[in-house]
Design an enzyme around this catalytic site. Structure first.
Site, short mmCIF file in Angstrom:
data_model
loop_
_atom_site.label_atom_id
_atom_site.label_comp_id
_atom_site.label_asym_id
_atom_site.label_seq_id
_atom_site.Cartn_x
_atom_site.Cartn_y
_atom_site.Cartn_z
N CYS A 137 10.70 13.57 -1.87
CA CYS A 137 10.60 14.18 -0.48
C CYS A 137 9.10 13.36 -0.24
CB CYS A 137 10.46 15.36 -0.52
SG CYS A 137 9.88 16.20 0.80
N CYS A 140 6.91 15.98 1.80
CA CYS A 140 6.00 16.35 0.74
C CYS A 140 4.85 16.41 0.00
CB CYS A 140 6.56 17.51 -0.40
SG CYS A 140 8.66 18.09 0.41
N ASP A 141 5.62 14.87 -0.83
CA ASP A 141 4.18 13.73 -0.89
C ASP A 141 3.91 12.54 -0.77
OD1 ASP A 141 4.77 15.57 -3.17
OD2 ASP A 141 6.77 14.84 -3.83
#
Ligand code: NDP
Length: 313
Positions: A137, A140-141
């Protein structure tokens, strides 16, 4: 086979399932949850979560899901381990769900929050470094790799979108495409091709992600020449698709060709009365913890109104 009745049965224990549980429990509906194969859902395999509102310092994914669990149980959620293995949604107000092949629940309403699972390449090094430089992701990261060089595997719309997202944060993005062409829509392809710090490597497969405690590179191979080389990257993203966990609903619930459950626009209602879907099992676009939680709230409210005979739709 043991038998039991429930008013609201929730399948799945990610942000969608727990949010549905919090709302249903506070509404006095005594929800029963089965946590599924990955208790806590996909966030339990991530590390820092910095984009979920309400945590100004960020939080570890597993810890956040512990908080979700405690919050739902505080209001009386009956929370159990177990996996739905078969369903029969043919009788309204008496939907049957078999848990682990041995326990039958007859439920007035069912909230499906079974989520989706990211597809992985299947490399041992990828699994070992998951959460330590390997991620499925970018949204997300990606932030953790700002100013650094990263790689992303995939050639679909998601890979293109995520490569473009990463290109704004990272110094350089290697895009590893296994064939000599993209699968993505033309506009997405054009976008990555026009981005100067994205280098597309066609006919390229990953041999191994390198590193012990964190990613320090990736060994890649040209599928035509068989030539191998190492690229120096500190982040390794995999964007080769997701698989919604909806197979057991096949034959009852309407889903798209990839298996995502279809819900009525602006609601969590499926094609079956009293069965509601939320989270990644029905969302292939946003797939964020916060959007999953929001849709879990919708599902609980829809179930509550359905049970009260006040369905607003
Ligand atoms: P897709 O299934 O469309 O694409 C998966 C990609 O991963 C393909 O290019 C595939 O390669 C590649 N792949 C699969 N397995 C491997 C492997 N083992 N090694 C290397 N590469 C691999 O998934 P997406 O998540 O990209 O998209 C899912 C759906 O969501 C699509 O319908 C897409 O259009 C949609 N979507 C739309 C968006 C938008 O419109 N903004 C954004 C994101 C998704 P190959 O091509 O060789 O099979």
């Amino acid at each position: 086979m043991t038998q039991e009745k429930a008013e609201v049965l929730i399948l799945g224990s990610g942000p969608a399932g727990y949010t549905a549980a919090i709302y249903a429990a506070r509404a006095g509906l005594k929800p029963l949850m089965y946590q599924g194969g990955q208790p806590g859902g996909q966030l339990t395999i991530t590390t820092d979560v910095e984009n979920y509102p309400g945590y100004p310092e960020g939080i570890q994914g597993p810890e956040m899901m512990e908080d979700f669990r405690k919050q739902a149980e505080r209001f009386g959620l009956d929370n159990r381990y177990g996996m739905a293995t078969k369903v029969d949604f043919s009788i309204p107000m008496a939907h049957k769900v078999i848990i682990d092949g041995s326990h039958e629940i007859t439920a007035s309403t069912v909230v499906i929050a079974t989520g989706a699972s990211a597809k992985w390449l299947g490399l041992e090094s990828e699994q070992r470094l998951n959460g330590y430089g390997v991620s499925a992701c970018a949204v997300c990261d990606g932030f953790f790799f700002r100013g650094q060089d990263v790689a992303i595997v995939g050639a679909g719309d998601t890979a293109c979108e995520e490569a473009h997202y990463l290109s704004k944060l990272c110094k350089k993005v290697f895009m590893l495409v296994r064939r000599d062409e993209f699968r993505a829509s033309l506009i997405m392809q054009q976008r990555v091709k026009a981005t100067s710090n994205i280098e597309i490597l066609f006919n390229t497969e990953t041999v191994e992600v390198l590193g012990e405690d964190g990613v320090i590179g990736a060994k890649i191979r040209n599928t035509i020449s068989k030539e191998e080389k190492i690229i120096d990257v500190t982040g390794f993203f995999v964007a080769i698709g997701h698989q919604p966990n909806t197979q057991i609903f096949d034959g009852y619930l309407t889903m798209d060709e990839a298996g995502y459950l279809e819900t009525e626009k602006g609601s969590s209602r499926t094609n079956i009365e009293g069965v509601f879907a939320c989270g990644d099992a029905q969302d292939k676009i946003y797939r964020q913890a916060v959007t999953a939680a929001g849709s879990g709230c919708m599902a609980a409210l829809d179930a509550e109104r359905y049970l009260a005979g006040k369905d607003l739709h």
